[in-house]
Motif scaffolding. Structure first.
Motif, PDB file in Angstrom:
ATOM      1  N   ILE A   2      63.435   9.408   3.874  1.00  0.00           N
ATOM      2  CA  ILE A   2      62.954   8.100   4.351  1.00  0.00           C
ATOM      3  C   ILE A   2      61.772   7.715   3.461  1.00  0.00           C
ATOM      4  O   ILE A   2      60.875   8.530   3.217  1.00  0.00           O
ATOM      5  N   SER A   3      61.794   6.489   3.004  1.00  0.00           N
ATOM      6  CA  SER A   3      60.737   6.020   2.120  1.00  0.00           C
ATOM      7  C   SER A   3      60.304   4.643   2.586  1.00  0.00           C
ATOM      8  O   SER A   3      61.099   3.920   3.184  1.00  0.00           O
ATOM      9  N   MET A   4      59.069   4.301   2.344  1.00  0.00           N
ATOM     10  CA  MET A   4      58.642   2.941   2.709  1.00  0.00           C
ATOM     11  C   MET A   4      57.693   2.405   1.651  1.00  0.00           C
ATOM     12  O   MET A   4      56.776   3.101   1.209  1.00  0.00           O
ATOM     13  N   SER A   5      57.946   1.173   1.266  1.00  0.00           N
ATOM     14  CA  SER A   5      57.042   0.494   0.323  1.00  0.00           C
ATOM     15  C   SER A   5      56.459  -0.705   1.045  1.00  0.00           C
ATOM     16  O   SER A   5      57.194  -1.467   1.658  1.00  0.00           O
ATOM     17  N   HIS A   6      55.139  -0.839   1.017  1.00  0.00           N
ATOM     18  CA  HIS A   6      54.612  -2.077   1.583  1.00  0.00           C
ATOM     19  C   HIS A   6      54.330  -3.050   0.462  1.00  0.00           C
ATOM     20  O   HIS A   6      54.361  -2.689  -0.717  1.00  0.00           O
ATOM     21  N   VAL A   7      54.128  -4.295   0.814  1.00  0.00           N
ATOM     22  CA  VAL A   7      54.059  -5.328  -0.216  1.00  0.00           C
ATOM     23  C   VAL A   7      52.841  -5.160  -1.128  1.00  0.00           C
ATOM     24  O   VAL A   7      52.801  -5.742  -2.207  1.00  0.00           O
ATOM     25  N   GLY A   8      51.901  -4.317  -0.711  1.00  0.00           N
ATOM     26  CA  GLY A   8      50.759  -4.012  -1.570  1.00  0.00           C
ATOM     27  C   GLY A   8      51.141  -3.084  -2.714  1.00  0.00           C
ATOM     28  O   GLY A   8      50.339  -2.882  -3.638  1.00  0.00           O
ATOM     29  N   GLY A   9      52.334  -2.510  -2.687  1.00  0.00           N
ATOM     30  CA  GLY A   9      52.817  -1.750  -3.844  1.00  0.00           C
ATOM     31  C   GLY A   9      52.782  -0.248  -3.703  1.00  0.00           C
ATOM     32  O   GLY A   9      53.225   0.462  -4.590  1.00  0.00           O
ATOM     33  N   THR A  10      52.248   0.287  -2.591  1.00  0.00           N
ATOM     34  CA  THR A  10      52.233   1.746  -2.452  1.00  0.00           C
ATOM     35  C   THR A  10      53.540   2.203  -1.808  1.00  0.00           C
ATOM     36  O   THR A  10      53.991   1.597  -0.843  1.00  0.00           O
ATOM     37  N   VAL A  11      54.134   3.270  -2.363  1.00  0.00           N
ATOM     38  CA  VAL A  11      55.396   3.771  -1.815  1.00  0.00           C
ATOM     39  C   VAL A  11      55.132   5.134  -1.173  1.00  0.00           C
ATOM     40  O   VAL A  11      54.502   5.996  -1.765  1.00  0.00           O
ATOM     41  N   HIS A  12      55.584   5.269   0.073  1.00  0.00           N
ATOM     42  CA  HIS A  12      55.387   6.501   0.842  1.00  0.00           C
ATOM     43  C   HIS A  12      56.752   7.156   1.065  1.00  0.00           C
ATOM     44  O   HIS A  12      57.768   6.467   1.045  1.00  0.00           O
ATOM     45  N   GLY A  13      56.762   8.459   1.366  1.00  0.00           N
ATOM     46  CA  GLY A  13      58.073   9.074   1.600  1.00  0.00           C
ATOM     47  C   GLY A  13      58.011  10.350   2.406  1.00  0.00           C
ATOM     48  O   GLY A  13      56.969  11.011   2.472  1.00  0.00           O
ATOM     49  N   ALA A  14      59.134  10.685   3.026  1.00  0.00           N
ATOM     50  CA  ALA A  14      59.300  11.979   3.703  1.00  0.00           C
ATOM     51  C   ALA A  14      60.704  12.474   3.385  1.00  0.00           C
ATOM     52  O   ALA A  14      61.651  11.698   3.369  1.00  0.00           O
ATOM     53  N   GLY A  15      60.829  13.775   3.097  1.00  0.00           N
ATOM     54  CA  GLY A  15      62.141  14.351   2.790  1.00  0.00           C
ATOM     55  C   GLY A  15      62.520  14.176   1.333  1.00  0.00           C
ATOM     56  O   GLY A  15      61.654  14.051   0.454  1.00  0.00           O
ATOM     57  N   ASP A  16      63.847  14.102   1.077  1.00  0.00           N
ATOM     58  CA  ASP A  16      64.369  14.122  -0.302  1.00  0.00           C
ATOM     59  C   ASP A  16      64.352  12.732  -0.946  1.00  0.00           C
ATOM     60  O   ASP A  16      65.407  12.212  -1.344  1.00  0.00           O
ATOM     61  N   CYS A  17      63.169  12.156  -1.061  1.00  0.00           N
ATOM     62  CA  CYS A  17      63.064  10.739  -1.483  1.00  0.00           C
ATOM     63  C   CYS A  17      63.505  10.472  -2.909  1.00  0.00           C
ATOM     64  O   CYS A  17      63.711   9.323  -3.282  1.00  0.00           O
ATOM     65  N   HIS A  18      63.585  11.531  -3.723  1.00  0.00           N
ATOM     66  CA  HIS A  18      64.002  11.316  -5.116  1.00  0.00           C
ATOM     67  C   HIS A  18      65.424  11.814  -5.378  1.00  0.00           C
ATOM     68  O   HIS A  18      65.873  11.855  -6.521  1.00  0.00           O
ATOM     69  N   HIS A  19      66.126  12.132  -4.302  1.00  0.00           N
ATOM     70  CA  HIS A  19      67.541  12.514  -4.432  1.00  0.00           C
ATOM     71  C   HIS A  19      68.346  11.251  -4.793  1.00  0.00           C
ATOM     72  O   HIS A  19      68.200  10.206  -4.158  1.00  0.00           O
ATOM     73  N   GLN A  20      69.222  11.373  -5.800  1.00  0.00           N
ATOM     74  CA  GLN A  20      69.991  10.196  -6.248  1.00  0.00           C
ATOM     75  C   GLN A  20      71.344  10.115  -5.539  1.00  0.00           C
ATOM     76  O   GLN A  20      72.012  11.133  -5.346  1.00  0.00           O
ATOM     77  N   PHE A  21      71.717   8.921  -5.188  1.00  0.00           N
ATOM     78  CA  PHE A  21      73.022   8.672  -4.550  1.00  0.00           C
ATOM     79  C   PHE A  21      73.488   7.289  -4.988  1.00  0.00           C
ATOM     80  O   PHE A  21      72.668   6.464  -5.440  1.00  0.00           O
ATOM     81  N   SER A  22      74.788   7.027  -4.843  1.00  0.00           N
ATOM     82  CA  SER A  22      75.276   5.706  -5.285  1.00  0.00           C
ATOM     83  C   SER A  22      74.906   4.648  -4.243  1.00  0.00           C
ATOM     84  O   SER A  22      75.025   4.884  -3.039  1.00  0.00           O
TER      85      SER A  22
END
Ligand code: DON
Length: 341
Positions: free
Chosen positions: A68-88
């Motif tokens: 799970i990842s979240m970006s707010h409009v201020g530009g900071t990106v937060h994450g929990a778990g496998d946020c950089h795992h690639q999928f289609s």
């Protein structure tokens, strides 16, 4: 008088001279990290749902990956778990391609050609096309997405594909690449999408070669992303079209508004009404297990977990986004009595 509709009719509008104001509210961004971890922990053991076996390679993925990842409009990106795992990206691509097409052709032309109303049927329904005189109905079902992809700028199929890839990369703020294995696996299994392309063509709803349109659509679905990318892509639509990380204006604010309206009504297919009723923010799912949910003016959540419900939507992804929507006050329909009274 007849009350039958072929998807081409619009509601009456007469307010072009009224200045568009935007919805207000602030995001409690200091709580995002804590809430992402909470949601991840809470739903990590949910093992309901099935993999998308109809695309052979998607039936072989590791089912427990969860991000799970979240970006707010201020530009900071937060994450929990496998946020950089690639999928289609799969069907989530539909909303961003739709935004590019709106930017190119404008509100009226795209509304007329593609429509925005829910079919009430599964995403790959042939019957929905037949029942609506060949009108694709909305850009989030496969028929509407194939017709939308066909409208991407470019004289050749190669140029259209380049524009799709570059456009989606601008939303993500990094160059997105094709997952060749997914593209090949889906190309070998997409007779139904080819049938939808030909059906649209038979109704005169596609200008070009339907096989080219389906091929470009299959490629766009095979672009690799991460949950982190989805959050940034969604936040671009939450931020009036400006990518909050790169600062690039990718599409106009009007395009964001129109795209999010279409996503709200169709993003989770025949479950879109239930989703708005329970969760209250526009969201789009894909059969590899991704979901992006967009809170206009605030930010976006990208989630990934491959087990799907019967409509093709990630089970854990829906739970996690629901949790965050409630805890962060993202539901567009929630209000409290005015405290100044
Ligand atoms: O066309 C298809 O069937 C897939 N490439 C995409 C479908 C999809 O992601 C539906 N989403 N929930």
């Amino acid at each position: 008088m007849s009350f039958t509709s072929d998807g081409n009719e619009s509601i009456p509008t007469d307010f072009d001279d009224v200045v568009q104001q935007v919805s207000t509210g602030t995001l409690a961004h200091q709580r995002i990290d804590e809430l992402l971890l909470e949601a991840h922990e809470r739903y990590a053991d949910v093992d309901e749902g099935l993999l998308a076996h109809y695309i052979p390679i998607l039936g072989q993925v590791e089912p427990d990956t969860f991000a799970i990842s979240m970006s707010h409009v201020g530009g900071t990106v937060h994450g929990a778990g496998d946020c950089h795992h690639q999928f289609s990206i799969q069907s989530i691509s539909k909303m961003f391609v739709y935004a590019l097409v709106l930017q190119e052709h404008g509100h009226e032309a795209v509304h007329e050609k593609i429509g925005v109303n829910n079919t009430g049927m599964p995403f790959n329904s042939v019957m929905a096309v037949e029942l609506n005189n060949g009108h694709p109905m909305n850009p989030m079902v496969n028929a509407g997405a194939i017709a939308t992809t066909e409208m991407i700028a470019g004289k050749s199929a190669a140029k259209k594909w380049e524009n799709v890839r570059e456009g989606l990369s601008a939303f993500a703020g990094r160059p997105l690449t094709l997952d060749d294995e997914v593209y090949e696996s889906e190309s070998e299994a997409n007779e139904r999408n080819k049938a939808l392309g030909r059906l649209l063509k038979s109704y005169g709803r596609l200008d070009g070669d339907p096989n080219n349109a389906v091929d470009t659509y299959t490629k766009q679905c095979s672009l690799n992303v991460t949950a982190h990318d989805l959050a940034v892509m969604g936040a671009t639509l939450a931020d009036g079209g400006i990518n909050p990380v790169t600062g690039q204006q990718v599409v106009s604010a009007d395009v964001c508004r129109d795209t999010l309206a279409a996503v709200a009504t169709n993003g989770l297919y025949e479950r879109s009404g239930d989703w708005l009723f329970e969760i209250g923010i526009p969201a789009k799912s894909g059969v590899s297990g991704g979901i992006v949910a967009v809170a206009p003016g605030k930010g976006a959540i990208g989630a990934f977990s491959p087990r799907l419900d019967m409509a093709g939507n990630s089970v854990r992804g829906q739970l996690a986004i629901g949790h965050l929507s409630r805890a962060l006050g993202l539901n567009l329909f929630a209000s409290a009595p005015d405290s100044g009274r």
